[in-house]
Design an enzyme around this catalytic site. Structure first.
Site, PDB file in Angstrom:
ATOM      1  N   ASN A 131       1.043  -0.998   0.027  1.00 47.55           N
ATOM      2  CA  ASN A 131       0.548  -0.176  -0.104  1.00 47.55           C
ATOM      3  C   ASN A 131       0.693   1.699   0.150  1.00 47.55           C
ATOM      4  OD1 ASN A 131      -1.469   1.548   0.373  1.00 47.55           O
ATOM      5  ND2 ASN A 131      -2.187   1.436   2.436  1.00 47.55           N
ATOM      6  N   CYS A 134      -0.169   5.961   0.820  1.00 51.17           N
ATOM      7  CA  CYS A 134       0.316   6.452   2.386  1.00 51.17           C
ATOM      8  C   CYS A 134       1.691   7.761   2.082  1.00 51.17           C
ATOM      9  CB  CYS A 134       0.641   5.490   2.874  1.00 51.17           C
ATOM     10  SG  CYS A 134       2.033   4.290   3.145  1.00 51.17           S
ATOM     11  N   LYS A 168      -0.699  -1.375  -4.709  1.00 54.18           N
ATOM     12  CA  LYS A 168      -2.107  -0.538  -4.438  1.00 54.18           C
ATOM     13  C   LYS A 168      -1.264   0.689  -4.492  1.00 54.18           C
ATOM     14  CE  LYS A 168      -6.009  -0.353  -2.607  1.00 54.18           C
ATOM     15  NZ  LYS A 168      -6.535  -0.898  -1.383  1.00 54.18           N
ATOM     16  N   THR A 196      -8.210   4.663  -2.279  1.00 60.22           N
ATOM     17  CA  THR A 196      -9.736   6.129  -2.122  1.00 60.22           C
ATOM     18  C   THR A 196      -9.158   7.719  -2.649  1.00 60.22           C
ATOM     19  OG1 THR A 196      -8.569   6.667  -0.149  1.00 60.22           O
ATOM     20  CG2 THR A 196     -10.488   5.073   0.131  1.00 60.22           C
ATOM     21  N   THR A 270     -16.175  -0.932   0.472  1.00 57.63           N
ATOM     22  CA  THR A 270     -17.320  -0.237   0.974  1.00 57.63           C
ATOM     23  C   THR A 270     -18.650  -0.968   0.554  1.00 57.63           C
ATOM     24  OG1 THR A 270     -16.026   1.732   0.518  1.00 57.63           O
ATOM     25  CG2 THR A 270     -18.629   1.928   1.087  1.00 57.63           C
TER      26      THR A 270
HETATM   27  C1  LIG Z   1     -12.136   2.163   6.292  1.00 59.36           C
HETATM   28  C2  LIG Z   1     -11.717   2.209   5.216  1.00 59.36           C
HETATM   29  C3  LIG Z   1     -10.063   1.415   5.452  1.00 59.36           C
HETATM   30  C4  LIG Z   1      -9.344   1.183   4.199  1.00 59.36           C
HETATM   31  N1  LIG Z   1      -8.319   0.616   4.605  1.00 59.36           N
HETATM   32  C5  LIG Z   1      -7.304   0.406   3.749  1.00 59.36           C
HETATM   33  C6  LIG Z   1      -5.675  -0.089   4.191  1.00 59.36           C
HETATM   34  O1  LIG Z   1      -5.495  -0.533   5.383  1.00 59.36           O
HETATM   35  N2  LIG Z   1      -4.418  -0.279   3.115  1.00 59.36           N
HETATM   36  C7  LIG Z   1      -5.464   0.058   1.935  1.00 59.36           C
HETATM   37  O2  LIG Z   1      -4.778  -0.372   1.097  1.00 59.36           O
HETATM   38  N3  LIG Z   1      -7.047   0.499   1.164  1.00 59.36           N
HETATM   39  C8  LIG Z   1      -7.424   0.444   1.847  1.00 59.36           C
HETATM   40  N4  LIG Z   1      -8.679   1.178   2.438  1.00 59.36           N
HETATM   41  C9  LIG Z   1      -8.787   1.605   0.819  1.00 59.36           C
HETATM   42  C10 LIG Z   1      -9.989   0.124  -0.125  1.00 59.36           C
HETATM   43  O3  LIG Z   1      -9.287  -0.938   0.149  1.00 59.36           O
HETATM   44  C11 LIG Z   1     -10.518   0.449  -1.181  1.00 59.36           C
HETATM   45  O4  LIG Z   1      -9.391   0.520  -2.126  1.00 59.36           O
HETATM   46  C12 LIG Z   1     -11.323   1.941  -1.744  1.00 59.36           C
HETATM   47  O5  LIG Z   1     -11.978   2.129  -0.322  1.00 59.36           O
HETATM   48  C13 LIG Z   1     -12.141   1.558  -2.523  1.00 59.36           C
HETATM   49  O6  LIG Z   1     -12.720   0.151  -3.006  1.00 59.36           O
HETATM   50  P1  LIG Z   1     -14.481   0.607  -2.066  1.00 59.36           P
HETATM   51  O7  LIG Z   1     -15.282   1.795  -3.413  1.00 59.36           O
HETATM   52  O8  LIG Z   1     -15.361  -0.313  -3.294  1.00 59.36           O
HETATM   53  O9  LIG Z   1     -14.146   0.723  -0.826  1.00 59.36           O
HETATM   54  C14 LIG Z   1      -9.651   1.240   2.981  1.00 59.36           C
HETATM   55  C15 LIG Z   1     -10.601   1.657   2.533  1.00 59.36           C
HETATM   56  C16 LIG Z   1     -12.014   2.244   3.981  1.00 59.36           C
HETATM   57  C17 LIG Z   1     -13.522   2.378   3.192  1.00 59.36           C
END
Ligand SMILES: Cc1cc2nc3c(=O)[nH]c(=O)nc-3n(C[C@H](O)[C@H](O)[C@H](O)COP(=O)(O)O)c2cc1C
Length: 307
Positions: A131, A134, A168, A196, A270
């Protein structure tokens, strides 16, 4: 009898029985989702990103609904790699899930340390998602994935884990193709598109930002077309580089759209937070769509939108 259609896919040589995987951060660090789904029946579980050391995350509030999705500033809270291996991985492995372990860091050395601590994992761990969406504290807190050089350094630093590395990426860049190419050249076997987008919401009554982390990550349906475009552009430029498509996937049709754009498999985040059984429902819808459209192997859909 084999199911109709054949749901198996491959991501850079890694075999998955289904193309739908749990995205990082939205199903905990371990087997939490197992209370709702048979984890051995979904493509894989991506665990919430881990750093080498425990990390407390951001101040509350950490999540808020917004139009078309949600904002989060969880801030990568986690137990650190060593405690995860000891306390979370055994139950997740026992569930029969295929596991994608995700790491993050604030410096290149952090990534290297996290990767070293992940050496020697069992066969249930099929990939290391790096990831890099960040902040890099050695680069004025610009995200690693906003710089081709930092992207390459972080991916390279994770080689020690001995797992296929999936990068990622953030959609908050001028050219996601440039960053994906840097990741590939540094040894990434695949890219996960996308993390995101950057957003912010204001609490009108308090006249202040809604989240403790001030800004947050936008996810859910509002992100979907941005993610599809990222997938499409990367597949077009580098059709040989496998893609995990993530962003706003809520229905089987959304997953199919991701695959047609170029994804080899699809992450759901999500939607799972809203409905813990979403992955099962999305998989059923995908199967139904394939049945109605005479698609016998779901893997055939990858990249078909490119003609
Ligand atoms: C509450 C939350 C926590 C997340 N934590 C991480 C994380 O720890 N590592 C990561 O690579 N992406 C993290 N994401 C991003 C998701 O893996 C994903 O890439 C992003 O939310 C888009 O997909 P979605 O629209 O299906 O949620 C997080 C997303 C959310 C909503």
């Amino acid at each position: 009898m084999s199911p109709t259609p054949d749901l198996s896919v491959r991501v850079a040589g890694v075999a998955l029985d289904s193309p739908i995987v749990a995205a990082a951060g939205t199903s905990g660090h371990g087997a939490e989702l197992g209370a709702y789904l048979d984890l051995s029946k979904i493509g894989a579980v991506t665990v919430k990103s881990l750093s080498a050391d425990p990390w407390p995350g951001n101040p509350a509030p950490r999540v808020t609904p917004v139009r078309g999705g949600m904002l989060n500033s969880v801030g990568l809270q986690g137990p650190g790699v060593a405690r995860w291996r000891e306390e979370e991985l055994p139950e997740l492995a026992a569930s029969g899930a295929k596991v994608i372990v995700s790491v993050w860091g604030k410096t290149v050395a952090d990534f290297a340390r996290a990767a070293e601590l992940l050496c020697g994992l069992g066969p249930e761990v099929i990939a290391l998602e790096v990831n890099i969406s960040c902040p890099n504290t050695e680069d004025r807190a610009r995200m690693f994935a906003q710089s081709p050089t930092a992207t390459a350094e972080a991916i390279d630093a994770c080689a020690a884990a001995g797992l296929p590395r999936w990068a990622k990426l953030t959609p908050a860049v001028a050219s996601i193709v440039e960053i994906a190419a840097a990741a590939r050249d540094a040894g990434a076997a695949a890219v996960t598109l996308t993390n995101t987008a950057l957003g912010l919401a204001i609490d009108l009554e308090h006249r202040r930002p809604m989240l403790g982390g001030v800004g947050g990550g936008l996810s859910g349906p509002a992100l979907h077309s941005i993610a599809v475009r990222s997938v499409f552009e990367c597949f077009q430029a580098m059709p040989e580089l496998p893609i995990v498509g993530v962003g706003g996937v809520t229905t089987g049709e959304d997953a199919i759209e991701m695959m047609m754009a170029g994804a080899s498999c699809v992450g759901v985040g999500t939607a799972t937070l809203a409905r813990p059984r979403a992955i099962a429902a999305i998989t059923r819808q995908l199967v139904r769509w394939c049945d109605h459209h005479g698609v016998s192997r779901v893997a055939e859909l990858t990249g078909v939108a490119h003609g």
